[in-house]
Design a protein around this motif. Structure first.
Motif, short mmCIF file in Angstrom:
data_model
loop_
_atom_site.label_atom_id
_atom_site.label_comp_id
_atom_site.label_asym_id
_atom_site.label_seq_id
_atom_site.Cartn_x
_atom_site.Cartn_y
_atom_site.Cartn_z
N CYS A 274 58.89 -15.01 51.87
CA CYS A 274 58.74 -14.14 52.84
C CYS A 274 60.09 -13.24 53.04
CB CYS A 274 58.56 -14.49 54.32
SG CYS A 274 56.72 -15.10 54.28
N GLY A 275 61.18 -13.69 52.91
CA GLY A 275 62.64 -13.50 52.74
C GLY A 275 62.72 -12.41 51.62
N LEU A 276 62.24 -12.54 50.60
CA LEU A 276 62.48 -11.94 49.45
C LEU A 276 61.64 -10.53 49.46
CD1 LEU A 276 63.24 -11.29 46.48
CD2 LEU A 276 61.42 -12.68 45.79
N LEU A 277 60.39 -10.73 49.98
CA LEU A 277 59.42 -9.40 50.08
C LEU A 277 59.80 -8.78 51.29
CD1 LEU A 277 56.96 -7.85 49.15
CD2 LEU A 277 55.53 -9.59 50.25
N GLY A 278 59.86 -9.44 52.53
CA GLY A 278 59.82 -8.93 53.76
C GLY A 278 61.44 -8.21 54.09
N ASP A 279 62.30 -8.91 53.61
CA ASP A 279 63.54 -8.65 54.09
C ASP A 279 64.23 -7.99 53.02
OD1 ASP A 279 63.30 -10.08 56.39
OD2 ASP A 279 64.16 -12.01 55.82
N SER A 280 64.26 -8.48 51.80
CA SER A 280 65.01 -7.81 50.50
C SER A 280 64.23 -6.51 49.84
CB SER A 280 65.11 -8.91 49.71
OG SER A 280 66.16 -9.86 50.11
N ILE A 281 63.18 -6.78 49.66
CA ILE A 281 62.46 -5.60 49.01
C ILE A 281 61.81 -4.46 50.28
CG2 ILE A 281 60.16 -4.95 47.42
CD1 ILE A 281 60.73 -7.78 46.21
N ILE A 282 60.91 -4.92 51.08
CA ILE A 282 60.48 -4.19 51.92
C ILE A 282 61.44 -3.65 53.00
CG2 ILE A 282 58.70 -3.66 53.75
CD1 ILE A 282 57.01 -5.47 52.25
N GLY A 283 62.35 -4.62 53.43
CA GLY A 283 63.16 -4.30 54.54
C GLY A 283 64.66 -3.67 54.06
N ASN A 284 64.88 -3.69 52.75
CA ASN A 284 66.12 -2.99 52.38
C ASN A 284 66.08 -2.14 51.26
OD1 ASN A 284 69.21 -3.51 52.23
ND2 ASN A 284 68.51 -4.04 49.95
#
Length: 440
Positions: A274-284
């Motif tokens: 979730c950190g990878l998909l939500g924070d790094s890819i989608i959120g960044n």
């Protein structure tokens, strides 16, 4: 640098030392003499490597230290650096083929005697360089990271990446565990550098390390945490020509790290993904690189692998995923997506529809709109090629996955698809014919 057995002469080894000028990007304003000297050096290395090969053929066995010398100087040419030409690479690999599956002792001599002294000048602040373990707090205090970026003598040795890469590829689990303290500090130095080309090399080294590193060793030394943090940091460097390659390599390495250090179905794995998909890819990436299509495309290329591993947990991100993946498919003045970008989105969309099938029903209209508009645009194009043909196949696959996902309401969905087909059977039948049996 002559060994006691008299195997090498100084001139051979001196000619194989990679000039530090190759660590610099020589632009159009570089001195013609410098460029000429470097080109001449590249040609001379072919002769030097040939001489080295002849000397080795005259000996059945050589001392360990001599073998370490051979590996270091020839592995420097086992890559694609600007100091390498095809012939020097071929000769180097022929020599190195004699050292496939080297002993741990030989690898240790290469790393300890040739690699470690260079990186010791800039010790990584987050590691105990003697053990390869994560320090409880960074060395040097708050400014330790800045001090680490000063000097950086290792950057004057551009061959180090090729040598480290070769050593890691020749290692097994036992070798990695024994040489942990020699592999990890230089790897993390590359990975935590402030320049994207070096970060990318660090990601490649990390991926190779993770192929052999025991999960327990990663956790026990705390390097799993360091790698996770550093890899996510790599996804914040969004405005560099090498960013697309960095994103693809980083996500692949992060997924390998996650699979290695967490168990399937665990909360730890779910949180990391979730950190990878939500924070790094989608959120960044999707927020701050929206004007750079090559960067967004690279991130979209990674979606199938991330979603497949996250599985049904992906549904929490459908509100971000579906619009982003559908957008490149819809023709619009503000949408200049290439065929390659459209294919990346279509591939990712198929996987999202399949994995998130229980929640896709309410999104079918949005998905169908993108697929149909893209299909019509392709029909309006003059001529066809392999790329457009592949894109058509991906669009058909989305429709099939959509029907499978909406199985509970299949009659309603089939009726919708059939009504679309009746609007223009010549146009839409090739798109929808694989989704349901005619007359169903």
């Amino acid at each position: 640098m002559e060994d006691k057995a008299g195997l090498f002469d100084n001139s051979t080894l001196v000619e194989l030392r990679v000039p530090r000028e190759f660590s610099l990007k020589l632009g159009d304003d570089a001195e013609a003499e410098t460029i000429r000297d470097l080109e001449l050096w590249k040609q001379k290395t072919c002769k030097a490597l040939s001489n080295l090969r002849k000397q080795l053929r005259c000996r059945q066995t050589i001392p360990l230290q001599a073998a370490a010398q051979v590996i270091y100087h020839t592995a420097s040419f086992d890559g694609d650096g600007p100091w390498v030409v095809d012939r020097s690479r071929a000769i180097a690999r022929e020599i190195l083929s004699e050292y496939a599956n080297p002993s741990v002792d030989v690898l240790e001599r290469v790393l300890r005697n040739f690699v470690k002294p260079i990186f010791s000048l800039n010790p990584h602040p987050g590691l105990n360089v003697d053990t390869g373990r994560k320090l409880p707090r960074p060395a040097g205090g708050p400014s330790g990271g800045l001090d680490h970026l000063e000097g950086q003598e290792w950057k004057s040795h551009p061959e180090l990446f090729s040598v480290l890469s070769w050593c890691l590829r020749q290692s097994n689990e036992r070798a990695v565990e024994k040489l942990w303290h020699l592999f990890v500090p230089p790897l993390m130095t590359y990975l935590d550098d402030h320049q994207v080309p070096y970060k990318l090399q660090g990601v490649y080294l990390a991926s190779e390390l993770l192929r052999h590193a025991p999960p327990d060793l990663l956790r026990r030394t705390g390097v799993d945490v360091l790698l996770s943090t550093s890899l996510k940091t790599c996804l914040t460097f969004l405005h560099d020509p090498e960013t697309p390659g960095l994103i693809r390599a980083t996500v692949s390495a992060y997924l390998r790290l996650t699979q290695s250090t967490t168990t399937d179905g665990s909360a730890a794995r779910f949180d990391q993904l979730c950190g990878l998909l939500g924070d790094s890819i989608i959120g960044n990436v999707w927020v701050y690189a929206y004007r750079e299509p090559s960067v967004i495309e690279a991130s979209v290329d990674c979606i199938p692998a991330v979603v497949t591993l996250l599985d049904i947990g992906t549904v929490r991100y459908l509100k971000a995923l579906i619009p982003q993946l559908v957008f490149p498919l819809i023709p619009a003045p503000e949408n200049g997506a290439s065929i390659g970008y459209k294919m990346s989105s279509a591939r990712a969309l198929s996987v999202v529809v399949r994995v998130c099938a229980p929640r896709i029903h309410n999104w079918r209209g949005t998905i169908l709109e993108g697929v149909l508009k893209c299909w019509v645009e392709l029909a309006d194009r003059k001529g066809d090629n392999e790329e457009t043909s592949q894109l058509r196949d991906h669009l058909r696959h989305i429709c099939t996955e959509l029907l499978n996902a909406c199985r509970a309401s299949a009659p309603q969905v089939i009726a919708e698809l059939q009504s679309i087909q009746r609007l223009d059977s010549l146009l839409f039948e090739p798109l929808l014919s694989n989704s349901f049996e005619p007359g169903q």
